[in-house]
Scaffold this motif. Structure first.
Motif, PDB file in Angstrom:
ATOM      1  N   HIS A 136       0.835  -1.202   0.000  1.00 23.23           N
ATOM      2  CA  HIS A 136       0.000   0.000   0.000  1.00 23.23           C
ATOM      3  C   HIS A 136       0.874   1.258   0.000  1.00 23.23           C
ATOM      4  O   HIS A 136       0.557   2.240  -0.695  1.00 23.23           O
ATOM      5  N   LEU A 137       1.983   1.242   0.755  1.00 21.57           N
ATOM      6  CA  LEU A 137       2.908   2.383   0.750  1.00 21.57           C
ATOM      7  C   LEU A 137       3.457   2.630  -0.649  1.00 21.57           C
ATOM      8  O   LEU A 137       3.577   3.778  -1.096  1.00 21.57           O
ATOM      9  N   GLY A 138       3.798   1.555  -1.347  1.00 26.45           N
ATOM     10  CA  GLY A 138       4.292   1.690  -2.717  1.00 26.45           C
ATOM     11  C   GLY A 138       3.242   2.290  -3.635  1.00 26.45           C
ATOM     12  O   GLY A 138       3.544   3.157  -4.470  1.00 26.45           O
ATOM     13  N   PHE A 139       1.986   1.853  -3.466  1.00 22.99           N
ATOM     14  CA  PHE A 139       0.888   2.403  -4.268  1.00 22.99           C
ATOM     15  C   PHE A 139       0.720   3.899  -4.001  1.00 22.99           C
ATOM     16  O   PHE A 139       0.572   4.700  -4.934  1.00 22.99           O
ATOM     17  N   LEU A 140       0.757   4.299  -2.718  1.00 24.30           N
ATOM     18  CA  LEU A 140       0.589   5.714  -2.375  1.00 24.30           C
ATOM     19  C   LEU A 140       1.732   6.558  -2.938  1.00 24.30           C
ATOM     20  O   LEU A 140       1.508   7.689  -3.394  1.00 24.30           O
ATOM     21  N   ALA A 141       2.960   6.023  -2.917  1.00 26.01           N
ATOM     22  CA  ALA A 141       4.104   6.768  -3.453  1.00 26.01           C
ATOM     23  C   ALA A 141       3.938   6.991  -4.951  1.00 26.01           C
ATOM     24  O   ALA A 141       4.161   8.097  -5.463  1.00 26.01           O
ATOM     25  N   ASP A 142       3.540   5.945  -5.671  1.00 22.89           N
ATOM     26  CA  ASP A 142       3.326   6.082  -7.118  1.00 22.89           C
ATOM     27  C   ASP A 142       2.169   7.030  -7.412  1.00 22.89           C
ATOM     28  O   ASP A 142       2.238   7.839  -8.338  1.00 22.89           O
ATOM     29  N   LEU A 143       1.120   6.925  -6.608  1.00 21.14           N
ATOM     30  CA  LEU A 143      -0.063   7.773  -6.812  1.00 21.14           C
ATOM     31  C   LEU A 143       0.312   9.237  -6.631  1.00 21.14           C
ATOM     32  O   LEU A 143      -0.059  10.083  -7.456  1.00 21.14           O
ATOM     33  N   ARG A 144       1.057   9.538  -5.581  1.00 21.80           N
ATOM     34  CA  ARG A 144       1.388  10.942  -5.327  1.00 21.80           C
ATOM     35  C   ARG A 144       2.308  11.497  -6.396  1.00 21.80           C
ATOM     36  O   ARG A 144       2.201  12.651  -6.807  1.00 21.80           O
ATOM     37  N   GLU A 145       3.252  10.694  -6.872  1.00 19.96           N
ATOM     38  CA  GLU A 145       4.207  11.199  -7.853  1.00 19.96           C
ATOM     39  C   GLU A 145       3.509  11.606  -9.157  1.00 19.96           C
ATOM     40  O   GLU A 145       3.921  12.537  -9.823  1.00 19.96           O
ATOM     41  N   GLY A 146       2.421  10.917  -9.494  1.00 25.52           N
ATOM     42  CA  GLY A 146       1.743  11.229 -10.753  1.00 25.52           C
ATOM     43  C   GLY A 146       0.508  12.096 -10.606  1.00 25.52           C
ATOM     44  O   GLY A 146      -0.114  12.464 -11.604  1.00 25.52           O
ATOM     45  N   ILE A 147       0.160  12.447  -9.357  1.00 31.43           N
ATOM     46  CA  ILE A 147      -1.126  13.111  -9.120  1.00 31.43           C
ATOM     47  C   ILE A 147      -1.163  14.519  -9.693  1.00 31.43           C
ATOM     48  O   ILE A 147      -2.232  15.072  -9.966  1.00 31.43           O
ATOM     49  N   HIS A 148       0.006  15.147  -9.895  1.00 31.93           N
ATOM     50  CA  HIS A 148       0.030  16.519 -10.402  1.00 31.93           C
ATOM     51  C   HIS A 148      -0.621  16.625 -11.776  1.00 31.93           C
ATOM     52  O   HIS A 148      -1.090  17.683 -12.173  1.00 31.93           O
ATOM     53  N   LEU A 149      -0.629  15.517 -12.516  1.00 34.57           N
ATOM     54  CA  LEU A 149      -1.223  15.558 -13.861  1.00 34.57           C
ATOM     55  C   LEU A 149      -2.717  15.848 -13.806  1.00 34.57           C
ATOM     56  O   LEU A 149      -3.288  16.366 -14.765  1.00 34.57           O
ATOM     57  N   ARG A 150      -3.367  15.517 -12.647  1.00 33.65           N
ATOM     58  CA  ARG A 150      -4.802  15.787 -12.529  1.00 33.65           C
ATOM     59  C   ARG A 150      -5.072  17.295 -12.570  1.00 33.65           C
ATOM     60  O   ARG A 150      -6.159  17.726 -12.926  1.00 33.65           O
ATOM     61  N   ALA A 151      -4.056  18.093 -12.150  1.00 32.94           N
ATOM     62  CA  ALA A 151      -4.250  19.550 -12.147  1.00 32.94           C
ATOM     63  C   ALA A 151      -4.459  20.076 -13.558  1.00 32.94           C
ATOM     64  O   ALA A 151      -5.123  21.095 -13.765  1.00 32.94           O
ATOM     65  N   LEU A 152      -3.892  19.364 -14.540  1.00 31.71           N
ATOM     66  CA  LEU A 152      -4.071  19.809 -15.925  1.00 31.71           C
ATOM     67  C   LEU A 152      -5.524  19.709 -16.347  1.00 31.71           C
ATOM     68  O   LEU A 152      -5.976  20.422 -17.241  1.00 31.71           O
ATOM     69  N   GLY A 153      -6.276  18.803 -15.713  1.00 34.17           N
ATOM     70  CA  GLY A 153      -7.706  18.668 -15.997  1.00 34.17           C
ATOM     71  C   GLY A 153      -8.558  19.476 -15.037  1.00 34.17           C
ATOM     72  O   GLY A 153      -9.746  19.210 -14.874  1.00 34.17           O
ATOM     73  N   ARG A 154      -7.925  20.451 -14.381  1.00 36.04           N
ATOM     74  CA  ARG A 154      -8.604  21.349 -13.431  1.00 36.04           C
ATOM     75  C   ARG A 154      -9.210  20.591 -12.251  1.00 36.04           C
ATOM     76  O   ARG A 154     -10.235  20.985 -11.712  1.00 36.04           O
TER      77      ARG A 154
END
Length: 755
Positions: free
Chosen positions: A657-675
């Motif tokens: 689960h820690l690995g999943f959260l780390a990957d999720l956070r690293e890529g989450i900035h892309l959601r900002a492009l979709g407002r």
């Protein structure tokens, strides 16, 4: 009028507005009891009355205990500082005011209340020094003190934690907590329940290192960065093959660079994402990390440098891929890497304690963060003697060349008078360049930086002598004092007549606190002294945080005399501090959910470890299998096996689960492009993933229970834990995550617009 001003500050709850008057009254009463307490044969309290701690009699006893055991009579202001910490505050006390003794008096006070104290230090050396130095004080009061170091065995650690007061580096305390989280037998636990954390250098530990994750790893794998990648990127040219963004935190291949790499490797990069990762890591290591600035190479290993303290960051490393890339760059073998079993930020570690207090020389500048992240307030303790140090205005130059020429002239001129000089540089490379430039002028300087930190005590001991020139990074004896004349009374008077220690900063830091700490090396305990900072328009602070603005015109000597220049430097520093605060806030927003989930997992784990929760859950899920195994092996063996099965899968699933959260956070900035709000999106995915993790623990535990032979070693049946684990601190990617870089650009733009 001054009292009215203080009352208004308290009413508005301004930083540093803690009212000292009640503490000062108690200390004044203690002064009247001093002669009576001095006649007592035994200073240990007759009864363990928690209410006695903090009284006038208590203060008088503590003063007498320090006098008898250490030969030091605490000043009134030291006792005021002790009372403020016992009240749960962070105290700000100037350099040379005796914070080590104040910390020990406070720790003893808490211990006499019957609570266990962990005295949190920044490194093993200070933890060991303070525990041994203050040991006689604790003994006089009938208390015990111990300390833990990196080399301490589990038995030595248990013995230290069993003491009333335990000294330890923040990293070692955290590593012990992490190791305990994987124990499968209560008898193996090392760390007792947290009660009081007394934090030395509180601004450094609670703010500068708050985001640093402490990591427990296992199951080693080979590194991902290959030496041939390092050799390849050495052939690339900046501006032609790759470009670096304006903040210096990211590097990108140009189309020409991509073609060159593809031809060298004989592949299409975008069909090989793993190779793209290796190339990017090698390029980051080559272009963005500088030897003797970000790290040093010593004894065949890469050692990171802690930028806020200028010291080697002991046990610290970058995330595995980047660490291996730097090692390949330096032609070194890759160090061991592996899967993160659990991690804990320094901030989360300290927040475990129900009570926290601390001390430092520079707390006001971070009072907002101490309040926001720890609910701590700052008490500013006046110095025992007024500070008479003369802090000169910055000398600001148009170019780096002008600044360095003027800096050498200033050192030469001051040295000619015999006045001792401490020059504070921003990194190791600069300290060594300056020492060479001084040598070329016939001036010998003692150099103190991360490369020779073992010699710190000897170098600092001589820094206040007549004719001394000391060139140092930010480490400059924090935790120790520079004494004029090195303790020789005649030389001390001579140096004082020359103006005392003169501190020169070769540039402003990103944090005003680090500037204040450097200034604070001079002027201890009413000593004379002076300080000045040399700044240029080409310094990183200005080019990174005020890139759209330029200094006013300089004179023929390169010196900028326009007062707007100082305003621009201050503005750039405020932008830097604002950006770092926003990144801290952002990190905490993401970490907070993870910490809540971790707390729930640990609560479940404790119920399994200390009780029969695991066995009852499996009995309920598979009653027939449970009865069958009890008949074969006995209920005690089944309960023991059930505990091991559930703990194994709970730990295994949490790691995943820690690995999943780390990957999720690293890529989450892309959601900002979709407002979309990245934090909302992170929570929206992390919460159901956590529930799925708990279901998976139940599913895997039940599946294993169905097949397990409880009469045999479960490790041989697929439940083998890592044969070796190791601990280290991760320096979060020094370039920041993509989202941190977005924040940096936005924060900088907003501050420039407001201005």
């Amino acid at each position: 009028m001054a009292r009215v001003g203080e009352w208004i500050r308290r009413f508005l709850d301004k930083p540093g507005s803690v009212d000292l008057a009640p503490f000062q009254r108690i200390v004044a009463e203690a002064g009247e009891l001093e002669s009576e307490v001095a006649r007592r044969a035994d200073l240990r309290p007759a009864t363990a009355d928690p209410g006695w701690v903090g009284s006038a009699d208590f203060c008088a006893v503590m003063r007498e205990a320090a006098r008898r055991s250490l030969g030091q009579r605490p000043y009134d202001v030291q006792l005021v500082g002790m009372l403020a910490m016992l009240d749960g505050h962070v105290v700000q006390m100037a350099t040379g005011e005796g914070k080590t003794l104040v910390g020990a008096l406070t720790a003893a006070g808490f211990a006499l209340r019957g609570v266990r104290v962990h005295a949190v230090s920044v490194n093993d050396y200070l933890a060991g020094r303070d525990a041994e130095w203050m040991g006689p004080l604790y003994e006089t009061l009938g208390l015990t003190a111990g300390w833990i170091a990196e080399t301490s065995s589990p038995e030595e650690r248990r013995a230290a934690y069993a003491c009333d007061v335990t000294y330890g580096a923040v990293s070692e305390l955290g590593f012990d907590v992490l190791r305990d989280r994987l124990r499968t037998d209560p008898a193996e636990l090392v760390v007792p329940a947290p009660e009081v954390a007394l934090v030395d250098e509180a601004d450094s530990v609670l703010v500068d290192e708050a985001r640093v994750p402490l990591v427990l790893a296992g199951a080693a794998d080979p590194g991902t960065a290959l030496p041939e990648m390092a050799a390849l990127v050495r052939r690339l040219s900046r501006g032609y093959h790759y470009t670096i963004d304006e903040e210096g935190r990211s590097v990108f291949l140009t189309p020409k660079g991509t073609d060159t790499v593809e031809k060298a490797l004989g592949i299409d990069l975008y069909e090989h994402p793993g190779v793209v990762t290796q190339v990017n890591l090698a390029l980051h290591a080559h272009a963005l990390l500088t030897r003797d600035v970000d790290y040093i190479v010593r004894d065949g290993r890469v050692h990171l440098i802690n930028t806020s303290r200028g010291r080697v960051a002991v046990l610290q490393r970058w995330p595995d891929g980047l660490q291996a890339a730097v090692e390949a760059k330096e032609h070194l073998p890759a160090s061991e890497t592996g899967e993160i079993l659990d991690s804990l930020t320094v901030q989360s570690l300290i927040r475990r304690y129900p009570r926290v207090c601390g001390m430092t020389g520079t707390a006001i500048a971070v009072a907002e963060q101490l309040r926001e992240f720890y609910d701590l307030r700052v008490a500013v303790i006046p110095p025992n003697k007024p500070c008479v140090r003369v802090d000169e205005p910055d000398r600001i130059f148009a170019t780096l060349e002008d600044k360095e020429r003027a800096l050498l002239e200033e050192i030469e001129t001051r040295h000619a008078t015999g006045q001792p000089i401490l020059v504070g540089t921003l990194d190791v490379a600069e300290s060594e360049r300056l020492a060479e430039a001084l040598k070329a002028k016939g001036l010998d300087a003692a150099v103190l930086n991360a490369k020779n930190d073992a010699e710190e005590a000897q170098i600092i001991a001589k820094a206040g002598r007549r004719d001394a020139i000391t060139v140092s990074t930010q480490m400059a004896g924090r935790g120790t004092d520079i004494r004029l004349g090195a303790g020789d009374p005649d030389e001390e008077r001579e140096v004082a007549a020359l103006g005392g220690l003169y501190v020169i900063g070769t540039g402003r830091h990103e944090s005003s606190r680090l500037d204040d700490q450097l200034r604070g090396r001079a002027g201890r305990q009413g000593d004379p002294g002076g300080s000045v900072f040399f700044v240029s328009g080409e310094d990183t602070l200005l080019t990174a945080y005020a890139p759209d603005q330029s200094l006013p015109a300089a004179g023929r000597d390169g010196l900028v005399r326009d007062p707007n220049a100082a305003a621009l430097v201050a503005h750039a520093q405020r932008v830097a501090e604002g950006v770092n605060l926003e990144i801290h806030r952002n990190t905490w927003r993401y970490t907070r959910l993870q910490e809540r989930q971790r707390a729930e997992v640990l609560e479940r784990r404790d119920r399994v470890l200390y009780g029969d929760t695991g066995a009852r859950a499996l009995e309920q899920a598979r009653p027939e299998r449970y009865r069958e195994l009890c008949e074969e092996a006995g209920e005690e063996a089944v309960e023991r096996a059930a505990r091991q099965i559930v703990l194994y899968h709970l730990d295994r699933c949490w790691t995943e689960h820690l690995g999943f959260l780390a990957d999720l956070r690293e890529g989450i900035h892309l959601r900002a492009l979709g407002r979309l709000n990245p934090l909302d999106e992170f929570n929206r995915e992390a919460v159901p993933a956590y529930r799925e993790m708990l279901d998976e623990v139940e599913r895997r535990s039940t599946e294993t229970f169905e097949k397990a032979d409880v009469t045999r070693d479960l490790a041989e049946q697929g439940l083998k834990r890592p044969t070796a684990t190791w601990t280290y601190l991760v320096q979060d990617n020094p370039f920041g995550s993509e989202w941190d870089r977005v924040l940096k650009r936005v924060a900088g733009a907003l501050k420039r617009r407001k201005r």
